[in-house]
Design a protein around this motif. Structure first.
Motif, PDB file in Angstrom:
ATOM      1  N   UNK A   4       0.849  -1.187   0.000  1.00 12.88           N
ATOM      2  CA  UNK A   4       0.000   0.000   0.000  1.00 12.88           C
ATOM      3  C   UNK A   4       0.885   1.238   0.000  1.00 12.88           C
ATOM      4  N   UNK A   5       0.572   2.185  -0.871  1.00 11.22           N
ATOM      5  CA  UNK A   5       1.313   3.448  -0.944  1.00 11.22           C
ATOM      6  C   UNK A   5       0.316   4.581  -1.103  1.00 11.22           C
ATOM      7  N   UNK A   6       0.647   5.735  -0.520  1.00 12.90           N
ATOM      8  CA  UNK A   6      -0.227   6.904  -0.641  1.00 12.90           C
ATOM      9  C   UNK A   6       0.501   8.007  -1.391  1.00 12.90           C
ATOM     10  N   UNK A  37      -9.262  10.511  -1.648  1.00 20.36           N
ATOM     11  CA  UNK A  37      -9.912  11.490  -0.775  1.00 20.36           C
ATOM     12  C   UNK A  37      -9.823  12.834  -1.495  1.00 20.36           C
ATOM     13  N   UNK A  38     -10.946  13.288  -2.023  1.00 18.66           N
ATOM     14  CA  UNK A  38     -10.970  14.494  -2.856  1.00 18.66           C
ATOM     15  C   UNK A  38     -10.438  15.724  -2.110  1.00 18.66           C
ATOM     16  N   UNK A  39     -10.868  15.929  -0.872  1.00 20.11           N
ATOM     17  CA  UNK A  39     -10.492  17.140  -0.123  1.00 20.11           C
ATOM     18  C   UNK A  39      -8.990  17.318   0.030  1.00 20.11           C
ATOM     19  N   UNK A  40      -8.290  16.238   0.314  1.00 19.17           N
ATOM     20  CA  UNK A  40      -6.841  16.329   0.555  1.00 19.17           C
ATOM     21  C   UNK A  40      -6.008  15.974  -0.667  1.00 19.17           C
ATOM     22  N   UNK A  41      -6.629  15.300  -1.648  1.00 20.47           N
ATOM     23  CA  UNK A  41      -5.883  14.843  -2.809  1.00 20.47           C
ATOM     24  C   UNK A  41      -5.134  13.549  -2.561  1.00 20.47           C
ATOM     25  N   UNK A  42      -5.358  12.945  -1.381  1.00 18.70           N
ATOM     26  CA  UNK A  42      -4.663  11.696  -1.042  1.00 18.70           C
ATOM     27  C   UNK A  42      -5.219  10.531  -1.860  1.00 18.70           C
ATOM     28  N   UNK A  43      -4.311   9.796  -2.474  1.00 15.96           N
ATOM     29  CA  UNK A  43      -4.688   8.626  -3.265  1.00 15.96           C
ATOM     30  C   UNK A  43      -3.920   7.435  -2.697  1.00 15.96           C
ATOM     31  N   UNK A  44      -4.659   6.489  -2.120  1.00 16.52           N
ATOM     32  CA  UNK A  44      -4.041   5.296  -1.551  1.00 16.52           C
ATOM     33  C   UNK A  44      -4.214   4.161  -2.550  1.00 16.52           C
TER      34      UNK A  44
END
Length: 69
Positions: A4-6, A37-44
């Protein structure tokens, strides 16, 4: 083995952005799950092998966005 990578993606503003990024990253070899996560731009990204930053960056660019960092 699951890896898993973010990553952080800039420029996403709506649900269509999320689905475009998800679709492109999901197309990479070995990817089993993508969570955005749209708000933070985080893609896991969960995959059965380690993904390179360049590889993920290219998929994100194909969707019209870019990786931060």
């Amino acid at each position: 083995m699951s890896v898993t990578a973010t990553f952080t993606v800039s420029g996403m503003t709506c649900g269509h952005c999320v689905s475009s990024v998800t679709e492109e990253i999901s197309g990479l070899d070995g990817v089993t799950d993508v969570s955005v996560v749209l708000d933070s731009g985080a893609v896991t990204v969960t995959s059965d092998r380690e993904l390179g930053q360049d590889e993920v960056g290219a998929a994100v660019a194909e969707a019209g966005y870019q990786l931060e960092g």
